[in-house]
Write a protein that holds these residues in place. Structure first.
Motif, PDB file in Angstrom:
ATOM      1  N   SER A  65       0.392  -1.154   0.127  1.00 27.98           N
ATOM      2  CA  SER A  65      -0.544   0.068   0.610  1.00 27.98           C
ATOM      3  C   SER A  65       0.504   1.280   0.011  1.00 27.98           C
ATOM      4  N   GLU A  66       2.019   1.570   0.977  1.00 32.42           N
ATOM      5  CA  GLU A  66       2.504   1.918   0.622  1.00 32.42           C
ATOM      6  C   GLU A  66       3.424   2.897  -0.496  1.00 32.42           C
ATOM      7  N   VAL A  67       4.094   1.582  -0.944  1.00 30.98           N
ATOM      8  CA  VAL A  67       4.452   1.577  -2.709  1.00 30.98           C
ATOM      9  C   VAL A  67       3.949   2.529  -3.608  1.00 30.98           C
ATOM     10  N   ARG A  68       2.221   1.818  -3.544  1.00 29.82           N
ATOM     11  CA  ARG A  68       1.710   1.625  -3.976  1.00 29.82           C
ATOM     12  C   ARG A  68       1.271   3.304  -4.040  1.00 29.82           C
ATOM     13  N   GLN A  69       1.256   4.043  -3.101  1.00 31.45           N
ATOM     14  CA  GLN A  69       0.891   5.168  -2.799  1.00 31.45           C
ATOM     15  C   GLN A  69       2.202   6.309  -3.163  1.00 31.45           C
ATOM     16  N   THR A  70       3.071   5.979  -2.993  1.00 26.56           N
ATOM     17  CA  THR A  70       3.457   6.857  -3.198  1.00 26.56           C
ATOM     18  C   THR A  70       4.716   6.675  -4.903  1.00 26.56           C
ATOM     19  N   ALA A  71       4.130   5.851  -5.788  1.00 27.51           N
ATOM     20  CA  ALA A  71       4.476   5.161  -7.245  1.00 27.51           C
ATOM     21  C   ALA A  71       2.980   6.198  -7.563  1.00 27.51           C
ATOM     22  N   GLU A  72       1.927   6.217  -7.422  1.00 29.49           N
ATOM     23  CA  GLU A  72       0.725   6.883  -7.219  1.00 29.49           C
ATOM     24  C   GLU A  72       1.045   8.561  -7.418  1.00 29.49           C
ATOM     25  N   GLN A  73       1.167   8.869  -6.367  1.00 33.70           N
ATOM     26  CA  GLN A  73       2.097  10.299  -6.333  1.00 33.70           C
ATOM     27  C   GLN A  73       2.325  10.778  -7.414  1.00 33.70           C
ATOM     28  N   GLN A  74       3.934  10.179  -7.366  1.00 35.29           N
ATOM     29  CA  GLN A  74       4.995  10.020  -8.250  1.00 35.29           C
ATOM     30  C   GLN A  74       4.510  10.447  -9.571  1.00 35.29           C
TER      31      GLN A  74
END
Length: 100
Positions: free
Chosen positions: A46-55
């Protein structure tokens, strides 16, 4: 002729909201491998997905995706309205007059 041959369309500009891909259930983790002594982190995906989505969202905004989308929509609506027989078409955002 009882109808007008001119039309003015005004859109309310939407914001660049963050879209949580997981809320639609479209993302899945099918396999995860860790070492024997490495604890699993249930929040990692979830954290990696959220960071990738924001980037990705920020990169798209930096590249001008919103203005490109506005222009494409304006062109499509303008072509549609001319195709429907309007002779004067004015497509723009609320408070901004843009003559097509």
């Amino acid at each position: 002729m009882w109808w007008s041959t001119a039309i003015r369309c005004i859109s309310v500009a939407g914001g660049a909201d963050s879209h949580d891909a997981d809320r639609y259930g479209r993302t899945r983790v099918y396999s995860r491998s860790t070492g024997l002594l490495v604890p699993t982190d249930p929040n990692l995906e979830s954290e990696v997905r959220q960071t990738a989505e924001q980037q990705i969202a920020q990169a798209a905004l930096d590249d001008g995706i919103l203005e490109k989308a506005r222009q494409n929509a304006r062109n499509s609506v303008t072509a549609l309205l001319y195709g429907l027989g309007f002779r004067t078409v004015d497509v723009g955002k609320a408070g901004i007059r843009e003559q097509a």
